[in-house]
Design a protein around this motif. Structure first.
Motif, PDB file in Angstrom:
ATOM      1  N   ALA A 508       0.998  -0.639  -0.040  1.00 28.53           N
ATOM      2  CA  ALA A 508       0.162   0.177   0.510  1.00 28.53           C
ATOM      3  C   ALA A 508       1.261   1.105   0.195  1.00 28.53           C
ATOM      4  CB  ALA A 508      -1.267  -0.496   1.436  1.00 28.53           C
ATOM      5  N   ASN A 509       2.273   1.306   0.830  1.00 27.14           N
ATOM      6  CA  ASN A 509       2.936   2.042   1.259  1.00 27.14           C
ATOM      7  C   ASN A 509       3.458   2.594  -0.920  1.00 27.14           C
ATOM      8  OD1 ASN A 509       2.742   2.962   3.814  1.00 27.14           O
ATOM      9  ND2 ASN A 509       4.050   2.344   4.506  1.00 27.14           N
ATOM     10  N   GLY A 510       4.489   1.300  -1.112  1.00 27.54           N
ATOM     11  CA  GLY A 510       4.588   1.286  -1.869  1.00 27.54           C
ATOM     12  C   GLY A 510       4.080   2.179  -3.418  1.00 27.54           C
ATOM     13  N   ILE A 511       2.474   1.476  -2.909  1.00 26.55           N
ATOM     14  CA  ILE A 511       2.098   1.935  -4.645  1.00 26.55           C
ATOM     15  C   ILE A 511       1.569   3.288  -4.181  1.00 26.55           C
ATOM     16  CG2 ILE A 511      -0.726   2.126  -5.436  1.00 26.55           C
ATOM     17  CD1 ILE A 511      -1.103  -0.840  -4.550  1.00 26.55           C
ATOM     18  N   ARG A 512       1.244   3.749  -3.200  1.00 23.77           N
ATOM     19  CA  ARG A 512       1.095   5.209  -2.266  1.00 23.77           C
ATOM     20  C   ARG A 512       1.947   5.923  -2.841  1.00 23.77           C
ATOM     21  NH1 ARG A 512      -0.447   5.236   3.402  1.00 23.77           N
ATOM     22  NH2 ARG A 512      -2.348   3.856   2.714  1.00 23.77           N
ATOM     23  N   TYR A 513       2.781   5.770  -2.570  1.00 20.57           N
ATOM     24  CA  TYR A 513       4.364   6.857  -2.940  1.00 20.57           C
ATOM     25  C   TYR A 513       5.255   6.448  -4.341  1.00 20.57           C
ATOM     26  CZ  TYR A 513       3.699   7.802   2.309  1.00 20.57           C
ATOM     27  OH  TYR A 513       2.831   8.213   3.090  1.00 20.57           O
ATOM     28  N   THR A 514       4.882   5.644  -5.438  1.00 20.70           N
ATOM     29  CA  THR A 514       5.054   6.216  -6.140  1.00 20.70           C
ATOM     30  C   THR A 514       4.162   6.907  -7.526  1.00 20.70           C
ATOM     31  OG1 THR A 514       5.861   3.811  -5.655  1.00 20.70           O
ATOM     32  CG2 THR A 514       5.756   4.216  -8.122  1.00 20.70           C
ATOM     33  N   ARG A 532       9.535  -3.848  -3.444  1.00 21.99           N
ATOM     34  CA  ARG A 532      10.355  -2.521  -4.074  1.00 21.99           C
ATOM     35  C   ARG A 532       9.055  -2.140  -4.691  1.00 21.99           C
ATOM     36  NH1 ARG A 532      13.952  -6.424  -6.089  1.00 21.99           N
ATOM     37  NH2 ARG A 532      13.235  -6.619  -8.304  1.00 21.99           N
ATOM     38  N   ASP A 533      10.078  -0.137  -4.640  1.00 24.00           N
ATOM     39  CA  ASP A 533       9.341   0.646  -5.423  1.00 24.00           C
ATOM     40  C   ASP A 533       9.934   1.089  -6.173  1.00 24.00           C
ATOM     41  OD1 ASP A 533       9.404   3.194  -4.312  1.00 24.00           O
ATOM     42  OD2 ASP A 533       8.390   1.737  -2.617  1.00 24.00           O
ATOM     43  N   THR A 534       9.280   1.815  -7.351  1.00 20.10           N
ATOM     44  CA  THR A 534      10.783   2.969  -8.046  1.00 20.10           C
ATOM     45  C   THR A 534      10.057   4.410  -7.723  1.00 20.10           C
ATOM     46  OG1 THR A 534       9.152   2.716  -9.786  1.00 20.10           O
ATOM     47  CG2 THR A 534      10.991   1.306 -10.048  1.00 20.10           C
ATOM     48  N   ARG A 545      13.287   7.227  11.128  1.00 23.57           N
ATOM     49  CA  ARG A 545      12.345   7.429  11.834  1.00 23.57           C
ATOM     50  C   ARG A 545      11.332   6.816  11.105  1.00 23.57           C
ATOM     51  NH1 ARG A 545      12.174  13.819  12.753  1.00 23.57           N
ATOM     52  NH2 ARG A 545      10.644  12.547  14.347  1.00 23.57           N
ATOM     53  N   ILE A 546      11.485   6.524   9.733  1.00 23.24           N
ATOM     54  CA  ILE A 546       9.562   5.664   9.746  1.00 23.24           C
ATOM     55  C   ILE A 546       9.186   4.030  10.034  1.00 23.24           C
ATOM     56  CG2 ILE A 546      10.233   6.445   6.797  1.00 23.24           C
ATOM     57  CD1 ILE A 546      11.208   3.519   6.652  1.00 23.24           C
ATOM     58  N   PHE A 547       9.867   4.461  11.148  1.00 24.72           N
ATOM     59  CA  PHE A 547       9.198   2.644  11.422  1.00 24.72           C
ATOM     60  C   PHE A 547       8.828   3.302  12.921  1.00 24.72           C
ATOM     61  CE2 PHE A 547      12.092   0.754   9.043  1.00 24.72           C
ATOM     62  CZ  PHE A 547      11.205  -0.279   8.468  1.00 24.72           C
ATOM     63  N   LEU A 568       3.675   1.522   9.551  1.00 26.86           N
ATOM     64  CA  LEU A 568       5.571   0.907  10.010  1.00 26.86           C
ATOM     65  C   LEU A 568       5.094  -0.142  10.983  1.00 26.86           C
ATOM     66  CD1 LEU A 568       7.022   2.694   6.857  1.00 26.86           C
ATOM     67  CD2 LEU A 568       6.229   0.702   6.782  1.00 26.86           C
ATOM     68  N   ALA A 569       5.401   1.369  11.805  1.00 31.12           N
ATOM     69  CA  ALA A 569       5.398   0.445  12.771  1.00 31.12           C
ATOM     70  C   ALA A 569       4.654  -0.791  13.138  1.00 31.12           C
ATOM     71  CB  ALA A 569       4.749   1.987  13.786  1.00 31.12           C
ATOM     72  N   ILE A 570       3.198  -0.427  12.948  1.00 31.51           N
ATOM     73  CA  ILE A 570       2.491  -2.360  13.163  1.00 31.51           C
ATOM     74  C   ILE A 570       3.676  -2.965  11.819  1.00 31.51           C
ATOM     75  CG2 ILE A 570       1.175  -2.711  12.254  1.00 31.51           C
ATOM     76  CD1 ILE A 570      -1.144  -0.636  13.143  1.00 31.51           C
TER      77      ILE A 570
END
Ligand code: ADP
Length: 609
Positions: A508-514, A532-534, A545-547, A568-570
């Protein structure tokens, strides 16, 4: 638990201190007891022995000169009062002859001495009797004061005095000194003093011993007869006795011729002088008081004659030494106690003031201080986290709630149509709320240690395929390509539901930030699963800090599609609950890779061939 080295331990220090104190106290006490008792006893014994000797000698003198004890009570009474002792005299059968005062029965007590003038206790008189070796021949244990029939009446002394005067002038002639003393039997005797190298003076004095007075002839003859029959000599000889009780052999025919005297051979001298003493004793028997038992006791305590009371100086010594030991003990204890308590006080003060505790020692207290500091630090950190969390939660919940409220108010005011589109909007916001609350619940469970996972052998390819399928639609909507690249057919031990949740979050993060046109790849090999994302990538300073909970990069915060900041924390908590790790690598503007590593599954049971 970290152990304090024995050398630093408080227990060791306390032990060493108390052992030292105890040793010092024991040594001091033992020394004090031994030295004081020795002094006291020797003082007491010396005194009591002197007293006893005095009483003994007095009564011995009485017994030697009296044929019974009738005069003893008065004598005893006076001496007892002077010495503050009880003096008791008893017959050998323990019948009381005289007693200075009342007191416990002495029937079973050990007597201080036996008073018998014919059998003197030389231990009590201290050596040869009254120094009267001339009269006794040096061997007799008969008190010289017991003279009985051997007394020389004053009327017959003239001759003796004349011989004594001659002897004195003879002594002076050879250049020595001499003086006349009276013996208890009424005879004069000469004591030689001064330089007398060749015993000339002794020769002068000895003449006196061979002069027998008329009164002595008969008793000495009787003594000779008795001694002779006792000694059992050949018929040719008989024994003669001089006034000083020395013995000579005399011819049985003519007893008084001094010329025929032969000295007694030393071989038989012991037996002969024993016989003379026995004969003398027999003759004196009637003239002396019968033997009696003497008791010198404490008038208060009874039988024990040795009183043990401490002298003033001994009492002072005891008080001083024990007081010193006590003082030293108190001082050392207070000092050690103070040293032990001081860091504890500092600890209490620091803890009260919420300050870090100073750590100065390596012992248990030093450890306690360090532990207290650590715990305070942890507590402070947890408290800060808790506050940040509460404010973050409030903030996260506020946005969807505000949206819901605004839409509802607009509908109420007829500014927005209450149609299916509005309901869909409200539903989306409610889902977001639900999502945040679910995430918080998971995190709380992870914090409390109650997050349960049910690991089982799971095919990674299946999990990745399922996740990819469920994200296919949003990926297409975002213009992002989703691909799967699995090497082999890896199996992991994991809870499949939780593993899907973790991988789902990452995808979900990969899609969100790509951005559109990019791709997200779900890859897997034997030991890892990666997403892996681009996409936009993460700045290196943000990577650590991302976690963190609720942390989001500024850019993503402004995005409408941004998540809660909990994903990411979870994901990391869940991976850790499986005993695995979740790490991230990223290059800004090029993309990110998140890698899950799970512990290897146990080897399959060997199949029998
Ligand atoms: P969110 O719900 O905001 O995505 P996450 O905990 O999942 O919360 O992520 C925290 C932050 O990490 C995100 O806000 C984002 O800034 C950054 N981030 C997470 N995944 C990526 C990614 N694949 N690419 C770039 N940044 C990411």
């Amino acid at each position: 638990m970290i152990r304090v080295p024995l050398r630093h331990s408080l227990v060791t220090r306390l032990l060493v201190t108390s052992v030292l104190i105890v040793i010092a106290a024991i040594v001091a006490t033992a020394w004090l007891a031994a030295s004081t008792a020795t002094r006291a006893i020797s003082q007491e014994q010396g005194q009591s022995l002197t007293d006893d000797k005095g009483v003994y000698d007095m009564l011995l003198g009485y017994a030697a000169t009296h044929s019974d004890w009738s005069g003893a009570p008065a004598l005893i009474q006076a001496r007892a009062a002077k010495l503050d002792r009880r003096i008791t005299l008893m017959t050998l059968d323990r019948a009381v002859l005289a007693d200075s005062g009342p007191g416990p029965s002495l029937a079973a007590a050990r007597p201080s001495a036996t008073i018998d003038p014919l059998n003197v206790d030389t231990a009590l008189t201290g050596g040869p009797l009254n120094g009267d070796t001339a009269l006794t021949g040096g061997a007799a244990r008969i008190d010289p004061r017991a003279v009985g029939p051997f007394r020389v009446p004053a009327a017959q002394r003239d001759e003796l005095d004349k011989v004594a005067a001659d002897a004195l002038s003879c002594i002076r002639k050879v250049g020595a000194q001499g003086r006349v003393v009276d013996l208890p039997n009424g005879r004069p005797s000469i004591v030689v003093s001064g330089f007398d190298p060749d015993s000339y003076a002794a020769g002068c004095a000895s003449k006196l011993a061979f002069v027998t007075t008329k009164a002595e002839v008969k008793p000495l003859a009787q003594l000779g007869r008795l001694a002779t029959s006792c000694a059992g000599l050949s018929a040719k000889y008989r024994l003669g006795v001089w006034p000083d009780f020395s013995v000579f052999y005399a011819s049985a025919v003519d007893s008084v011729k001094v010329a025929e005297v032969q000295p007694v051979a030393s071989a038989s001298s012991a037996r002969i002088s024993g016989c003379v003493e026995k004969a003398r004793r027999a003759m004196l028997q009637a003239y002396v008081a019968p033997p009696a038992l003497l008791f010198v006791t404490d008038p208060r305590s009874g039988a024990d004659q040795t009183r043990f009371t401490l002298s003033r100086s001994n009492t002072i010594r005891i008080v001083t030494v024990t007081g010193g030991v006590l003082l030293a003990t108190i001082l050392v204890t207070v000092l050690v106690g103070y040293r032990l308590v001081r860091p504890l006080r500092a600890l209490t003060d620091a803890a009260d003031g919420h300050r870090p505790v100073p750590v100065s020692t390596q012992d248990e207290i030093g450890r306690l201080a360090r532990a207290l500091n650590d715990s305070t630090e942890r507590r402070d950190r947890a408290e800060a986290q808790r506050r940040a969390m509460v404010s973050d939660v409030a903030h996260e919940l506020r946005t969807p709630l505000t949206n819901i409220r605004s839409w509802l108010e607009a509908a109420q005011d007829d500014l927005a149509p209450t149609d299916g589109q509005l309901l869909e909007l409200l539903h989306d916001e409610a889902l977001l709320l639900q999502h945040i609350i679910d995430d918080l619940t998971d995190l709380a469970a992870a914090d409390a240690g109650t997050l349960r996972v049910h690991p089982e052998p799971t095919y990674v390819r299946d999990v990745l395929t399922q996740v990819a399928e469920s994200h296919r639609a949003p990926a297409q909507a975002a213009g992002v390509e989703l691909t799967i690249a699995v090497q082999g057919d890896p199996v992991v031990t994991a809870d499949p539901v939780r593993l899907r949740q973790v991988v789902g979050n990452l995808v979900a993060n990969g899609i969100r930030y790509t951005p559109a046109g990019g791709s997200v790849t779900l890859a897997a090999s034997e030991d890892r699963i990666s997403v892996r994302d681009t996409g936009v990538g993460i700045a290196p300073e943000n990577l650590p800090r991302i976690f963190d909970r609720f942390w989001r990069a500024d850019g993503s915060r402004s995005r409408t599609t941004g998540g809660s900041g909990l994903g990411l924390a979870i994901a990391r908590k869940l991976t850790e609950a499986h005993g695995g790790t979740l790490t991230a690598e990223s290059t800004l503007a090029h993309g990110s890779t998140f890698t899950i590593r799970l512990p290897a599954p146990p080897p399959p049971p060997a199949t029998p061939t």
